[in-house]
Design an enzyme around this catalytic site. Structure first.
Site, PDB file in Angstrom:
ATOM      1  NE  ARG A   1      -1.384  -1.502   3.988  1.00 54.47           N
ATOM      2  CZ  ARG A   1      -2.002  -1.953   5.087  1.00 54.47           C
ATOM      3  NH1 ARG A   1      -2.418  -1.095   6.009  1.00 54.47           N
ATOM      4  NH2 ARG A   1      -2.219  -3.219   5.264  1.00 54.47           N
TER       5      ARG A   1
ATOM      6  CG  ASP B   1       0.777   5.958   4.479  1.00 54.25           C
ATOM      7  OD1 ASP B   1       0.069   4.933   4.597  1.00 54.25           O
ATOM      8  OD2 ASP B   1       1.718   6.222   5.254  1.00 54.25           O
TER       9      ASP B   1
ATOM     10  NE  ARG C   1       5.333  10.162   4.932  1.00 54.41           N
ATOM     11  CZ  ARG C   1       4.057  10.175   5.344  1.00 54.41           C
ATOM     12  NH1 ARG C   1       3.233   9.180   4.984  1.00 54.41           N
ATOM     13  NH2 ARG C   1       3.605  11.154   6.083  1.00 54.41           N
TER      14      ARG C   1
END
Lengths: 248, 248
Positions: free
Chosen positions: A51, A53, A199
Site C-alpha cells: 500500500r 499512504d 519518510r
C-alpha cells in the site's frame, strides 16, 4: 485463469491512499471499479506490491489480478486508461505465471523523495514535492548520514511505532541524492521497507542537511531501536514509489 | 498613495482565467479578496500585465495596485501568501513610481509552452503540460518553422478571429526549443502578443513537427492574414506566462 501484471502511476494527492477502504476515494477502489466495468459487473480483486499512504504517489507501482477475459497484453493499458481518472495511468500490462504475486514475489523496491528548495512553495509542484521552507540543506551531510543507513540493519528506529511485523531487519542497498533544478531528490533502493521507513529516513537525513542532527549520530540511532531517536516523518506528498523489482 | 508591483505565479488549472468575472473562481478575484482582507474590507483593484485564459499558468505574471498601507516591500509576499490559496503565490513585491502600470509600461513578454512526450499522459503533469499522444515531433522542423515567425510581422493569421485590435503587427524576438527529460519546451519572447497568439504559434509549429505542415509554408500563412490558414490553437494547460519586461 490468466494473471495480468500491471505497472501503474498515480498522483496520490486526491486519494485516501492506495488501499481500498469503506469510505473515501482510493487507487485500489478506482482500479477495481474500472476492472469491474470491463468484466460486465463482476468484482475483480487487485493485489499490489504494497500500500501507499494518502498523498503518496507512484511512478511504478505494480499490481496483479486474474481475469477470464482474453484481452491481449497490448490492449489492457488502453482499456483501463479510458475508464480510469487521469490521476491513475496504466503504463504497461503483461501476462504472468500463476506463481507471480505483486506483493510476495517482490524482491526489492525503489522510492524517490523530492524536496522543492525554492523560498516560496511552487504552485505547480505543491502536491508533488515537500517544500524546504527556506532551508538550503547541506547535501554532503545528508550523503554522509545516508552512508550509515546503507546495508543490513534493524530499522526499528526508522519505522512507525505502530509497525507490527516482528522482524525489522531490512537491507538498504543504496541511497543517492540528485539535484534537478530547484528540486532535491533522494533515491533509495532496498530489499523491503517497513511502514513509514522511507519518510522517516528522509526526515532524518533532512535534519542532517539542516544541521539539526550530526550524521555521525546515525549508528547510535539505529542501535537504539527506538523510533523517538530518529527524525520526523517527512511529508507524504514528496514520496514516490518508483519501481518494484522481481527476481534478481 | 504608494503603488506596489507584484510578481506572482499561479497554477491556472482551477481558475476560470486570470480576469475577474461575475461567476467562477479567478486569479484576480482571489488577489483582490486577499488584499481586501489586508485593507480591512476596502476594495483594492489589481491591474495585471494582461489576462490569461482558463487553464493557462503563470510563473512570472506582473500586477500592481495602490495602497495607503505602509507595509514594507519585504513583507507583502508573506502577508498575501498567508491569505491566498496555494495555487497562487506572490514571489516578490516592490514599491514603484505612480507612472508604472503593469499593462501599459510592459515592453515585452516571455511565454513557455510545454508538451509532454510520453506515450501515456503523466498523472503528475496532466494539468501542467499538453500531451503529445504518442507523437514524437521532429524538433528541427519546428525550429525551421519558428525562424519564419521571428521578426516583425502582421500576425493576423496567428490570432483568434475574435481579436478586435486594429494593428496586428507584432515583433517576435526569439523562439527556442528546449528538451527537459520527457518534456519539450518552446520559449517565445516578443514585444507583445495578440489574443491566443502563443497557442496558435505552438499549435502550428507542432503541426510542422508532426509532418502535417511544411515549415516553408509559414511565410505564405503569415502573408495570407487569415486565421484559418494557421494550425489549431494548442491546449491552454501547456502555456505559462513566464516573464514580463519593463524598460529596455
Amino acid at each position: 485463469m490468466p494473471r495480468i501484471k500491471l505497472i501503474i502511476a498515480y498522483d496520490g494527492s486526491g486519494f485516501e491512499g492506495y488501499q481500498i477502504q469503506p469510505k473515501g476515494r482510493t487507487v485500489q477502489g478506482e482500479l477495481e471499479q474500472a476492472l469491474s466495468v470491463i468484466h460486465k459487473g463482476e468484482a475483480v480483486r487487485v493485489h499490489a506490491s504494497g500500500r501507499t499512504d494518502a498523498g503518496v504517489h507512484a511512478s511504478g507501482q505494480v499490481v496483479h489480478f486474474d481475469t477470464p477475459l482474453g484481452i491481449p497484453d497490448g490492449r489492457w493499458a488502453m482499456a483501463l486508461n479510458t475508464r480510469l481518472p487521469g490521476a491513475i495511468r496504466v503504463l504497461s500490462a503483461e501476462t504472468v505465471p500463476d506463481s507471480f504475486h505483486a506483493r510476495f514475489s517482490a524482491t526489492g523496491k525503489t522510492y524517490r523523495y523530492i524536496w522543492h528548495l525554492s523560498d516560496v512553495i511552487s504552485p505547480f509542484r505543491r502536491y508533488f514535492t515537500t517544500p524546504s521552507l527556506g532551508v538550503k540543506p547541506d547535501v554532503s551531510r545528508m550523503e554522509e548520514g545516508a552512508r550509515h543507513l546503507v546495508g543490513t540493519h534493524d530499522f526499528t528506529s526508522f519505522c512507525s511505532a505502530k509497525t507490527d511485523v516482528e522482524d525489522k531487519v531490512r537491507t538498504v542497498e543504496s541511497i543517492r541524492f540528485e539535484r534537478h533544478g530547484e528540486e532535491l531528490h533522494m533515491v533509495i533502493s532496498g530489499s523491503g521497507f517497513l511502514y513509514n521507513m522511507v519518510r522517516i529516513i528522509a526526515g532524518t537525513l533532512w535534519m542532517c542537511g539542516k544541521g539539526e542532527l550530526d550524521p555521525g549520530d546515525l549508528p547510535g540511532i539505529l542501535a537504539a531501536k527506538d523510533r523517538s531517536r530518529a527524525g520526523k516523518t517527512a511529508q507524504a506528498q514528496g514520496l514516490y514509489l518508483e519501481n518494484v523489482r522481481y527476481g534478481q
